[in-house]
Design a protein around this motif. Sequence first.
Motif, PDB file in Angstrom:
ATOM      1  N   GLU A  90      -8.498-110.668 108.912  1.00 27.99           N
ATOM      2  CA  GLU A  90      -7.158-110.163 108.573  1.00 27.99           C
ATOM      3  C   GLU A  90      -6.672-109.159 109.616  1.00 27.99           C
ATOM      4  OE1 GLU A  90      -4.966-107.476 105.134  1.00 27.99           O
ATOM      5  OE2 GLU A  90      -6.900-108.392 104.677  1.00 27.99           O
ATOM      6  N   ILE A  91      -7.533-108.249 110.002  1.00 29.30           N
ATOM      7  CA  ILE A  91      -7.174-107.227 110.987  1.00 29.30           C
ATOM      8  C   ILE A  91      -6.871-107.872 112.335  1.00 29.30           C
ATOM      9  CG2 ILE A  91      -8.073-105.254 112.299  1.00 29.30           C
ATOM     10  CD1 ILE A  91      -9.620-104.536 109.639  1.00 29.30           C
ATOM     11  N   LEU A  93      -5.455-110.555 112.968  1.00 25.30           N
ATOM     12  CA  LEU A  93      -4.153-111.218 112.986  1.00 25.30           C
ATOM     13  C   LEU A  93      -3.055-110.337 113.587  1.00 25.30           C
ATOM     14  CD1 LEU A  93      -4.179-112.941 109.486  1.00 25.30           C
ATOM     15  CD2 LEU A  93      -4.513-114.028 111.726  1.00 25.30           C
ATOM     16  N   ASP A  94      -3.256-109.020 113.585  1.00 27.72           N
ATOM     17  CA  ASP A  94      -2.261-108.080 114.116  1.00 27.72           C
ATOM     18  C   ASP A  94      -2.785-107.501 115.434  1.00 27.72           C
ATOM     19  OD1 ASP A  94      -0.534-105.947 114.704  1.00 27.72           O
ATOM     20  OD2 ASP A  94      -0.272-105.429 112.584  1.00 27.72           O
ATOM     21  N   SER A  95      -2.157-107.884 116.525  1.00 28.57           N
ATOM     22  CA  SER A  95      -2.641-107.464 117.843  1.00 28.57           C
ATOM     23  C   SER A  95      -2.472-105.962 118.086  1.00 28.57           C
ATOM     24  CB  SER A  95      -1.928-108.246 118.951  1.00 28.57           C
ATOM     25  OG  SER A  95      -0.542-107.966 118.934  1.00 28.57           O
ATOM     26  N   TYR A  96      -1.682-105.287 117.272  1.00 31.13           N
ATOM     27  CA  TYR A  96      -1.499-103.843 117.431  1.00 31.13           C
ATOM     28  C   TYR A  96      -2.620-103.034 116.776  1.00 31.13           C
ATOM     29  CZ  TYR A  96       3.190-104.629 119.219  1.00 31.13           C
ATOM     30  OH  TYR A  96       4.260-105.028 119.982  1.00 31.13           O
ATOM     31  N   LEU A  97      -3.386-103.669 115.902  1.00 33.21           N
ATOM     32  CA  LEU A  97      -4.472-102.973 115.217  1.00 33.21           C
ATOM     33  C   LEU A  97      -5.754-103.085 116.032  1.00 33.21           C
ATOM     34  CD1 LEU A  97      -3.933-104.041 111.500  1.00 33.21           C
ATOM     35  CD2 LEU A  97      -3.269-101.888 112.602  1.00 33.21           C
ATOM     36  N   ILE A  98      -6.351-101.933 116.315  1.00 35.37           N
ATOM     37  CA  ILE A  98      -7.607-101.881 117.045  1.00 35.37           C
ATOM     38  C   ILE A  98      -8.700-101.460 116.066  1.00 35.37           C
ATOM     39  CG2 ILE A  98      -8.858-100.852 118.992  1.00 35.37           C
ATOM     40  CD1 ILE A  98      -6.325-102.582 119.714  1.00 35.37           C
ATOM     41  N   LEU A  99      -9.675-102.335 115.877  1.00 39.60           N
ATOM     42  CA  LEU A  99     -10.774-102.071 114.955  1.00 39.60           C
ATOM     43  C   LEU A  99     -11.802-101.174 115.620  1.00 39.60           C
ATOM     44  CD1 LEU A  99     -12.290-102.670 112.298  1.00 39.60           C
ATOM     45  CD2 LEU A  99     -13.233-104.681 113.440  1.00 39.60           C
ATOM     46  N   GLU A 100     -12.011 -99.988 115.060  1.00 39.16           N
ATOM     47  CA  GLU A 100     -13.026 -99.064 115.567  1.00 39.16           C
ATOM     48  C   GLU A 100     -14.395 -99.401 114.969  1.00 39.16           C
ATOM     49  OE1 GLU A 100     -12.492 -96.656 117.891  1.00 39.16           O
ATOM     50  OE2 GLU A 100     -10.389 -97.254 118.013  1.00 39.16           O
ATOM     51  N   ARG A 101     -14.429 -99.600 113.639  1.00 38.95           N
ATOM     52  CA  ARG A 101     -15.675 -99.960 112.961  1.00 38.95           C
ATOM     53  C   ARG A 101     -15.367-100.399 111.528  1.00 38.95           C
ATOM     54  NH1 ARG A 101     -16.017 -94.237 112.832  1.00 38.95           N
ATOM     55  NH2 ARG A 101     -16.108 -93.451 110.714  1.00 38.95           N
ATOM     56  N   THR A 102     -16.322-101.097 110.954  1.00 43.13           N
ATOM     57  CA  THR A 102     -16.215-101.484 109.545  1.00 43.13           C
ATOM     58  C   THR A 102     -17.313-100.780 108.763  1.00 43.13           C
ATOM     59  OG1 THR A 102     -17.621-103.425 109.840  1.00 43.13           O
ATOM     60  CG2 THR A 102     -15.236-103.756 110.052  1.00 43.13           C
ATOM     61  N   GLU A 103     -17.147-100.779 107.447  1.00 41.65           N
ATOM     62  CA  GLU A 103     -18.147-100.176 106.575  1.00 41.65           C
ATOM     63  C   GLU A 103     -18.025-100.775 105.195  1.00 41.65           C
ATOM     64  OE1 GLU A 103     -17.220 -96.034 106.565  1.00 41.65           O
ATOM     65  OE2 GLU A 103     -15.391 -96.290 105.436  1.00 41.65           O
ATOM     66  N   THR A 104     -19.088-100.657 104.426  1.00 45.89           N
ATOM     67  CA  THR A 104     -19.053-101.059 103.028  1.00 45.89           C
ATOM     68  C   THR A 104     -19.538 -99.885 102.195  1.00 45.89           C
ATOM     69  OG1 THR A 104     -21.272-101.997 103.135  1.00 45.89           O
ATOM     70  CG2 THR A 104     -19.438-103.513 103.487  1.00 45.89           C
ATOM     71  N   ILE A 105     -18.922 -99.742 101.039  1.00 45.45           N
ATOM     72  CA  ILE A 105     -19.322 -98.696 100.098  1.00 45.45           C
ATOM     73  C   ILE A 105     -19.551 -99.385  98.754  1.00 45.45           C
ATOM     74  CG2 ILE A 105     -18.682 -96.551  98.943  1.00 45.45           C
ATOM     75  CD1 ILE A 105     -16.758 -95.981 101.283  1.00 45.45           C
ATOM     76  N   ASP A 106     -20.768 -99.333  98.270  1.00 44.59           N
ATOM     77  CA  ASP A 106     -21.083 -99.894  96.962  1.00 44.59           C
ATOM     78  C   ASP A 106     -20.841 -98.825  95.909  1.00 44.59           C
ATOM     79  OD1 ASP A 106     -21.876-102.458  97.846  1.00 44.59           O
ATOM     80  OD2 ASP A 106     -23.822-101.655  98.450  1.00 44.59           O
ATOM     81  N   ILE A 107     -19.942 -99.123  94.984  1.00 42.61           N
ATOM     82  CA  ILE A 107     -19.585 -98.166  93.940  1.00 42.61           C
ATOM     83  C   ILE A 107     -20.106 -98.698  92.611  1.00 42.61           C
ATOM     84  CG2 ILE A 107     -17.709 -96.939  92.793  1.00 42.61           C
ATOM     85  CD1 ILE A 107     -16.070 -97.370  95.382  1.00 42.61           C
TER      86      ILE A 107
END
Length: 167
Positions: A90-91, A93-107
């Motif tokens: 999804e990210i 798809l938008d060339s203006y968005l720069i992904l620094e990092r991903t994360e998951t949080i289990d709640i």
Amino acid sequence: MRKISVAAVLMMLFVLLSGCGEKAEVFTYKGLDGDWSIQIPNTFEKTNEEKNDQLNMSLTIFQDDQGRMINIGEILDPTIEVNEEALKEEIALDSYLILERTETIDIKGVGTLYGALLEDHSTEQFMFYYKLKLEDKVVTFIIQQKKEFTFEEEAKVKSMMTTLKKL
């Protein structure tokens, strides 16, 4: 990767808890159907709320006096897949968005929150983008500000996200 994320969140929470003797003032925001809630700092005020019944979606926007915003979206669609790969796609798809990092949080009692730290070159802002699947609903959170997030600000964002509850 998950162990690193969990360790980072725990360290940030430790920094928050050890660094201040007072509990931050918050208010409870409930999802539009009343099926979930989150604690939001009192420094934020609701500035807009839109609901589109035809598309089964809603958007609520909060803003503080420093220009930071929290956008909370809800969409009822059982076909939307929510996981780390789908978030990255999804990210991308938008060339203006720069992904620094991903994360998951289990709640506990809620599920897995998938998130990303982004730099938006179209608005010159930085943001945390989180997605969560609750039965047939997808809930999204975008926390954005004009400058990069400090370690303390990241800890506060993660602390807020861990207050998510299913009602």
